[in-house]
Enzyme design. Structure first.
Site, PDB file in Angstrom:
ATOM      1  N   GLN A 105      45.952  85.760  23.346  1.00  0.00           N
ATOM      2  CA  GLN A 105      45.518  87.147  23.559  1.00  0.00           C
ATOM      3  C   GLN A 105      46.370  87.779  24.655  1.00  0.00           C
ATOM      4  O   GLN A 105      46.311  87.379  25.819  1.00  0.00           O
ATOM      5  CB  GLN A 105      44.040  87.209  23.958  1.00  0.00           C
ATOM      6  CG  GLN A 105      43.512  88.636  24.033  1.00  0.00           C
ATOM      7  CD  GLN A 105      42.089  88.720  24.552  1.00  0.00           C
ATOM      8  OE1 GLN A 105      41.846  88.390  25.708  1.00  0.00           O
ATOM      9  NE2 GLN A 105      41.166  89.158  23.712  1.00  0.00           N
ATOM     10  N   TYR A 176      40.405  97.400  29.331  1.00  0.00           N
ATOM     11  CA  TYR A 176      41.681  96.963  29.892  1.00  0.00           C
ATOM     12  C   TYR A 176      42.786  97.951  29.507  1.00  0.00           C
ATOM     13  O   TYR A 176      42.533  98.962  28.866  1.00  0.00           O
ATOM     14  CB  TYR A 176      41.978  95.532  29.442  1.00  0.00           C
ATOM     15  CG  TYR A 176      40.992  94.527  29.982  1.00  0.00           C
ATOM     16  CD1 TYR A 176      40.806  94.377  31.359  1.00  0.00           C
ATOM     17  CD2 TYR A 176      40.214  93.740  29.135  1.00  0.00           C
ATOM     18  CE1 TYR A 176      39.901  93.466  31.873  1.00  0.00           C
ATOM     19  CE2 TYR A 176      39.291  92.826  29.638  1.00  0.00           C
ATOM     20  CZ  TYR A 176      39.134  92.699  31.009  1.00  0.00           C
ATOM     21  OH  TYR A 176      38.225  91.804  31.525  1.00  0.00           O
ATOM     22  N   CYS A 350      23.408  79.136  22.904  1.00  0.00           N
ATOM     23  CA  CYS A 350      23.526  80.014  24.065  1.00  0.00           C
ATOM     24  C   CYS A 350      22.256  80.839  24.203  1.00  0.00           C
ATOM     25  O   CYS A 350      21.752  81.387  23.222  1.00  0.00           O
ATOM     26  CB  CYS A 350      24.739  80.927  23.888  1.00  0.00           C
ATOM     27  SG  CYS A 350      24.843  82.273  25.093  1.00  0.00           S
TER      28      CYS A 350
END
Length: 659
Positions: A105, A176, A350
């Site tokens: 990435q 970002y 999770c």
């Protein structure tokens, strides 16, 4: 292989690359790389465990393309220089041996960075607009610098290809740098990279064209926040909303990208990037549905996907083409293999507690429910050397249950003493506030593992020295937890004064009352939410200058937002002075004024104290005693699970005498 998940385990393609199944490990930072940006053995082992666990594609964490102002952390992967290619090749080879593919990435943090990470200089962005969360001085990039960054991204892709990496993902999500150029909220430029939609798209367009020019049909995916959710924070302008997000994806498809990774949010709307536990599975399915309907390239999305049956449902309904799982693979690296083998009850799901993000902001990624995560090298081989020796465990909370699980795997014979009628310990309180039902997944997982391993659990049984002595235990583990603290405040013994434990365990049910909750830690706030949901008028009072001091900001934002909707009053700098029959007296610490306010009930949330009475008794009677969890100091699930795991893993074994 399980026949229930035919879509999940069917092969799929991203560009020219075929993947063995539809599960993609989405990017999530670890901080485990070497200081020079090369993969450390620690980070390789971490990713290798997920590849071995069956994942079809792994997308690395944010990988920098620029060392000047594009560095996000010391432990970040890097493709900014040729010297890293050989180490990346070793990394790729380790992943490929399991039939798993690997993308890098490509990332630049832009304004969402800390000045300290880049040598103290101002952070950079398309415009000089600081990030509302980071609050750093921000400098606008010059046109020439943007042109240079285009080459940085292209060169990063070239290096990834040279290293044998299978493809790249451009990180244009989560606020970002690439996201910042695309969004009118952060891009106020007047040069060729700002203004119109076409100009805001130009930066990523030039990067994509450059990668295609230099790398040919090298698989290329873009992660995009198709909705920044700025309306949730009352921003003066919307930024990217779904309609514009879909338009961006359509433009990217025309530019020739091979797949789109649908996401949402920026740092100012962090809870729409990585969600607290209150967000259900699939809450943002509408985003990927809108994108899927508008393009022909494969669509990937991480959508709080926790259960394999839900992943299969999304695929079978053509909502997405690939399932993105991030935190779920931190919790259980074998999620994919377990689903394929029909062992869903063995998946350690999770629970969306956000300990991972709290820990990464503190500099070292951890998982609350999987203590081995990130420590795969340290805890690589579980010795099966227990030789059937008995270990007594007092308490069936998370620390006690996890220690029993590991001890049983090692070949010990754990025997748990639990004074209550069911297992779970403090988890049976943590799961009671609204939208905390994911806690049940952890209880169910641990309970199921103990049953499968044949662990003896003695419920409704108080542990005594006499009873434990009958076992002649090799070791005794103390996991007795902690009890609510009741201060010596005048009136604290009155009948209408309760603790959060009284409320959460159902011993007391209040409806239609005017209630004061004293203390604004997460337990107090979540108990206030429960009480308000039950039809009470609730006010929270806190001595400190701010509500929820010390709580992780995402969880705090989540609960206080819900409290505001419920009309719960939050009052910092108020110290409880005394409790009367129908009122409380508070001291306003900023003015030293005493105020009396009427109440029907008082709920104390002033912390807990370790329940260590039995620990001291056991230490006086047995030589090998280990204390784990809240009995050491009141903390959270992560610390209880970690101590249960590590003490059981590290329990030294002395050879049994032979006759």
């Amino acid at each position: 292989m399980s026949q229930k998940y035919q879509n999940l385990f069917s092969p799929g393609k991203i560009g020219t690359l075929e993947l063995k199944n539809r599960v993609v490990m989405t990017a999530m930072g670890t901080g485990f790389a070497n200081p020079d940006g090369t993969p450390s053995e620690r980070i390789i082992k971490y990713y290798e465990e997920r590849a071995k666990g069956g994942v079809g594609l792994i997308v690395t964490e944010v990988t920098r393309v620029n060392d000047d102002h594009g560095k996000a952390s010391d432990g970040q992967l890097s493709v900014s220089k040729d010297e890293n290619i050989e180490a990346l090749k070793v990394f790729a080879d380790r992943i490929h041996q399991y039939g798993t593919k690997l993308f890098v990435q490509l990332h630049h943090p832009g304004r969402q960075n800390a000045s300290a990470a880049i040598g103290g200089q101002p952070v950079v962005g398309p415009s000089a607009i600081p990030c509302g969360l980071m609050q750093e001085e921000t400098r606008a990039l010059t046109t020439e610098e943007v042109e240079g960054l285009v080459e940085d991204f292209v060169n990063g892709a070239k290096r990834a290809k040279a290293a044998g990496i299978d493809g790249v993902e451009l990180h244009a999500a989560h606020g970002y740098l690439l996201n910042q150029f695309l969004s009118p909220y952060t891009n106020k430029r007047t040069d060729k990279y700002g203004g119109s939609f076409e100009n805001r798209l130009r930066f990523i367009e030039e990067i994509i064209n450059g990668i295609r020019r230099e790398c040919g049909d090298f698989p290329l995916m873009v992660r995009l926040s198709v909705d920044e959710y700025l309306d949730t924070i009352g921003a003066p302008e919307p930024g990217i909303v779904l309609e514009e997000g879909v338009k961006i994806v359509q433009a990217l498809e025309k530019l020739g990208i091979d797949a789109i990774d649908v996401s949402s949010g920026i740092y100012e709307t962090m809870n729409t990037i990585v969600e607290p536990t209150s967000y259900p599975q699939g809450w943002r399915t509408h985003l990927s549905q809108a994108v899927k309907a508008a393009v022909n390239i494969p669509v990937l999305a991480a959508n709080v996907i926790r259960k394999p049956e839900f992943a299969e449902e999304l695929l079978s309904s053509h909502t997405i083409d690939f399932v993105g799982i991030g935190r779920g693979l931190l919790a259980d690296p074998e999620w994919v293999n377990k689903a394929a083998e029909g062992r869903e009850c063995d998946i350690r799901n999770c629970i969306s507690c956000l300990h991972c993000f709290e820990s990464i902001f503190a500099g070292n990624l951890e998982c609350a429910v999987n203590p081995r995560m990130g420590r795969e090298l340290e805890y690589d081989h579980l010795q099966k050397d227990g030789q059937g020796q008995t270990v007594a465990i007092i308490g069936a909370g998370p620390a006690g249950m996890e220690s029993a699980r590991v001890l049983a795997l090692r070949g010990f014979k754990p025997v748990i003493f639990e004074k209550e009628a069911t297992v779970g310990g403090q988890l049976l309180l943590a799961n009671k506030p609204p939208q905390k039902e994911k806690i049940d997944w952890l209880i169910e997982y641990l309970d199921n593992q103990l049953k499968q391993l044949g662990v003896e659990v003695r419920l409704n049984t108080m542990a005594t020295v006499e009873e434990i002595s009958k076992l002649s235990p090799y070791a005794v583990f103390i996991a007795t937890g902690a009890d609510a603290f009741i201060p010596g405040i005048e009136g604290s013994n009155l009948e209408h004064v309760y603790t959060t434990t009284d409320i959460l365990n159902g011993a007391v049910n209040l409806e239609g009352k005017n209630i004061a909750v004293i203390g604004s830690g997460m337990t107090g706030l979540e108990t206030a939410e429960l009480l308000a949901e039950q039809g009470n008028t609730v006010t929270v009072y806190e001595m400190a200058t701010q509500i929820g001091a010390g709580a992780y900001f995402q969880n705090l934002i989540d609960v206080t937002t819900k409290l505001a909707r419920l009309g719960v009053g939050l009052h910092p700098v108020h110290k409880l002075h005394k409790i009367l029959d129908r009122s409380i007296v508070l001291e306003k610490l900023d003015t030293n004024e005493m105020v009396e306010t009427p109440v029907d009930a008082v709920v104390l949330s002033l912390g807990v104290r370790p329940n260590n009475t039995i620990a001291n008794e056991m230490k006086g009677n047995f030589a090998n005693v280990k204390c784990i969890g809240d009995v050491n100091a009141p903390r959270e699930i992560a610390q209880a699970m970690s101590e249960g795991y590590t003490e059981a893993f590290n329990l030294e074994v002395k050879e049994l005498a032979t006759v």
